[in-house]
Design a protein around this motif. Structure first.
Motif, PDB file in Angstrom:
ATOM      1  N   PRO A 264       0.828  -1.214   0.000  1.00 37.68           N
ATOM      2  CA  PRO A 264       0.000   0.000   0.000  1.00 37.68           C
ATOM      3  C   PRO A 264       0.862   1.264   0.000  1.00 37.68           C
ATOM      4  CG  PRO A 264      -0.773  -1.556   1.662  1.00 37.68           C
ATOM      5  CD  PRO A 264       0.551  -2.074   1.166  1.00 37.68           C
ATOM      6  N   ALA A 265       0.468   2.238  -0.783  1.00 39.71           N
ATOM      7  CA  ALA A 265       1.244   3.481  -0.875  1.00 39.71           C
ATOM      8  C   ALA A 265       1.360   4.180   0.471  1.00 39.71           C
ATOM      9  CB  ALA A 265       0.606   4.408  -1.900  1.00 39.71           C
ATOM     10  N   ALA A 266       0.353   4.039   1.324  1.00 38.45           N
ATOM     11  CA  ALA A 266       0.389   4.689   2.622  1.00 38.45           C
ATOM     12  C   ALA A 266       1.549   4.188   3.486  1.00 38.45           C
ATOM     13  CB  ALA A 266      -0.932   4.467   3.357  1.00 38.45           C
ATOM     14  N   ARG A 267       2.046   2.991   3.191  1.00 40.06           N
ATOM     15  CA  ARG A 267       3.146   2.419   3.974  1.00 40.06           C
ATOM     16  C   ARG A 267       4.512   2.684   3.360  1.00 40.06           C
ATOM     17  NH1 ARG A 267       2.113  -3.022   7.068  1.00 40.06           N
ATOM     18  NH2 ARG A 267       3.535  -1.843   8.405  1.00 40.06           N
ATOM     19  N   LEU A 268       4.529   3.318   2.204  1.00 40.43           N
ATOM     20  CA  LEU A 268       5.797   3.521   1.510  1.00 40.43           C
ATOM     21  C   LEU A 268       6.810   4.329   2.315  1.00 40.43           C
ATOM     22  CD1 LEU A 268       7.571   3.132  -0.957  1.00 40.43           C
ATOM     23  CD2 LEU A 268       6.334   4.984  -2.102  1.00 40.43           C
ATOM     24  N   PRO A 269       6.445   5.419   2.979  1.00 40.01           N
ATOM     25  CA  PRO A 269       7.472   6.170   3.738  1.00 40.01           C
ATOM     26  C   PRO A 269       8.174   5.335   4.806  1.00 40.01           C
ATOM     27  CG  PRO A 269       5.535   7.534   3.389  1.00 40.01           C
ATOM     28  CD  PRO A 269       5.165   6.148   2.942  1.00 40.01           C
ATOM     29  N   ARG A 339      -0.629   5.002  -7.398  1.00 39.98           N
ATOM     30  CA  ARG A 339       0.514   5.513  -8.161  1.00 39.98           C
ATOM     31  C   ARG A 339       0.704   7.008  -7.945  1.00 39.98           C
ATOM     32  NH1 ARG A 339       0.971   2.304 -13.991  1.00 39.98           N
ATOM     33  NH2 ARG A 339       1.490   0.278 -13.067  1.00 39.98           N
ATOM     34  N   GLY A 340      -0.400   7.745  -7.793  1.00 43.64           N
ATOM     35  CA  GLY A 340      -0.279   9.170  -7.514  1.00 43.64           C
ATOM     36  C   GLY A 340       0.456   9.423  -6.208  1.00 43.64           C
ATOM     37  N   LEU A 341       0.115   8.662  -5.171  1.00 43.86           N
ATOM     38  CA  LEU A 341       0.794   8.803  -3.883  1.00 43.86           C
ATOM     39  C   LEU A 341       2.263   8.406  -3.988  1.00 43.86           C
ATOM     40  CD1 LEU A 341      -1.983   7.384  -1.527  1.00 43.86           C
ATOM     41  CD2 LEU A 341      -1.191   9.767  -1.646  1.00 43.86           C
ATOM     42  N   ALA A 342       2.544   7.345  -4.744  1.00 42.92           N
ATOM     43  CA  ALA A 342       3.946   6.921  -4.911  1.00 42.92           C
ATOM     44  C   ALA A 342       4.748   7.956  -5.703  1.00 42.92           C
ATOM     45  CB  ALA A 342       4.002   5.557  -5.597  1.00 42.92           C
TER      46      ALA A 342
END
Length: 370
Positions: A264-269, A339-342
């Motif tokens: 999930p993009a929310a976990r990327l950081p 993809r926008g968040l990434a």
């Protein structure tokens, strides 16, 4: 489907007697280097057959090349296996499938018969397993600095790969493209400015990446190319292997985990921060004693690899959204949101690279000069 008589003859040589069954496997069908990938069973044994070719028609930058240094050189993956290079990282817990046979066919194609590896596929891994892979990658690449030289290594991969992806670039400055519902509703505010800036700074980022410490690089590291098997992480698809910046593979692996909806993009950081520290830990484990600021710069500047992706998404915002390999569709809204968040995360990487570079002796980017 490969020619049946030829396949059966090769299968008998590699797997022995038994009824032959063939199952097509997911791969990039656009790539002119790959004639196909199949799982082949004979009796109770199995193998993966990958056929390399330069005779397949392919559009645009996916065409096969005869230039050994080109990023899409058709025979490179066979060289990787035949030379033993695919075993280079095995002491650090990363290996390729075992080569069972390499067959040069009469039509010029090469049939790679590879170990059929069981185990958990990378897209299903936990974050902890991805982070552990980053540590292993750091140890492997730290031990490979500055990297062995082979005449068939890819060179200037990023520059050539990005340069061939041009679809939609004219849309980056068009208001209508950014007002398409999928883009307008799912891309974060401010993303347009940052992605246009990244595109305008492309040459600066490429110069940075080409000037950083080098190492042996896979250059196609993403979860779908990995499988956990016993103590090893088995890494597939070595077709782009060659010269890369130390940290470049990690800079590819992390966003690709999100772009294809594996993480999930929310976990990327948090994921990226932990994986970067694990990669540094692996580097130090290997005995590497270089400047970690240069590694951080490589990871952050590798954001330039995805300059083309924003334009592609603008161009395809009105189309049905297909998964990798084109076997099924995915939710368009989910894809564009993730993809926008990434991409917004990569914009932060790009900003960090712009700040890191001048103190390390690199010029400031054009967009940052007064």
């Amino acid at each position: 489907m490969p020619e049946t008589a030829l396949l059966k003859a090769e299968a008998r040589e590699v797997l022995g007697a038994g009824r032959v069954a063939v199952e097509p496997l997911t791969h990039n069908p656009k790539n002119g280097v790959t004639a196909g990938v199949w799982r082949v069973r004979a009796g109770d044994r199995s193998a993966v057959l990958k056929v390399l070719t330069r005779n397949k028609k392919a559009a645009g930058h996916w065409a096969a090349s005869d230039d050994p240094r080109h990023w899409n050189y058709w025979r490179r993956e066979a060289h990787v296996y035949e030379s033993g290079l695919a075993r280079t990282w095995q002491p650090y817990g990363i290996r390729a499938p075992r080569l069972l046979a390499s067959v040069e066919r009469a039509d010029g194609d090469i049939a790679l018969w590879l170990e059929d590896v069981p185990g958990e596929a990378g897209p299903s891994w936990s974050l902890a397993r991805h982070i552990e892979h980053a540590r292993r990658l750091g140890a492997a690449q730290g031990a490979a600095v500055p990297g062995p030289a082979q005449p068939w290594f890819s060179h200037r991969f990023l520059r050539e790969y990005i340069g061939g992806n041009t679809l939609g670039q004219e849309l980056l400055d068009e208001d209508e493209a950014w007002q398409q519902p999928l883009v307008r509703d799912h891309f974060p505010a401010g993303l347009r400015h940052e992605m246009v800036r990244l595109h305008h700074d492309r040459e600066w980022f490429l110069h940075i990446m080409e000037s950083l410490p080098r190492t042996l690089s896979h250059l196609d590291q993403w979860p779908a190319n990995l499988r956990a098997h016993g103590p090893d992480n088995v890494l597939f698809d070595w077709a782009f292997t060659g010269d890369g910046a130390l940290g470049e593979d990690l800079g590819n692996y992390l966003p690709d985990s999100v772009f294809d909806l594996f993480v999930p993009a929310a976990r990327l950081p948090e994921y990226a921060a932990a994986a970067y520290e694990a990669y540094l830990h692996g580097l130090r484990e290997s005995g590497w004693r270089g400047d970690e600021h240069l590694v951080r710069l490589a990871v952050c500047a590798s954001a330039v690899k995805y300059d083309w992706l924003t334009a592609l998404m603008l161009a395809r915002a009105g189309e049905e959204q297909w998964d990798y390999g084109g076997r099924g569709t995915v939710s368009a809204g989910l894809r564009y949101r993730e993809r926008g968040l990434a991409l917004a995360f990569l914009a932060d990487w790009a900003a960090e690279a712009r700040a890191l570079a001048p103190p390390l002796g690199f010029p400031a980017p054009p967009s940052g000069r007064r």
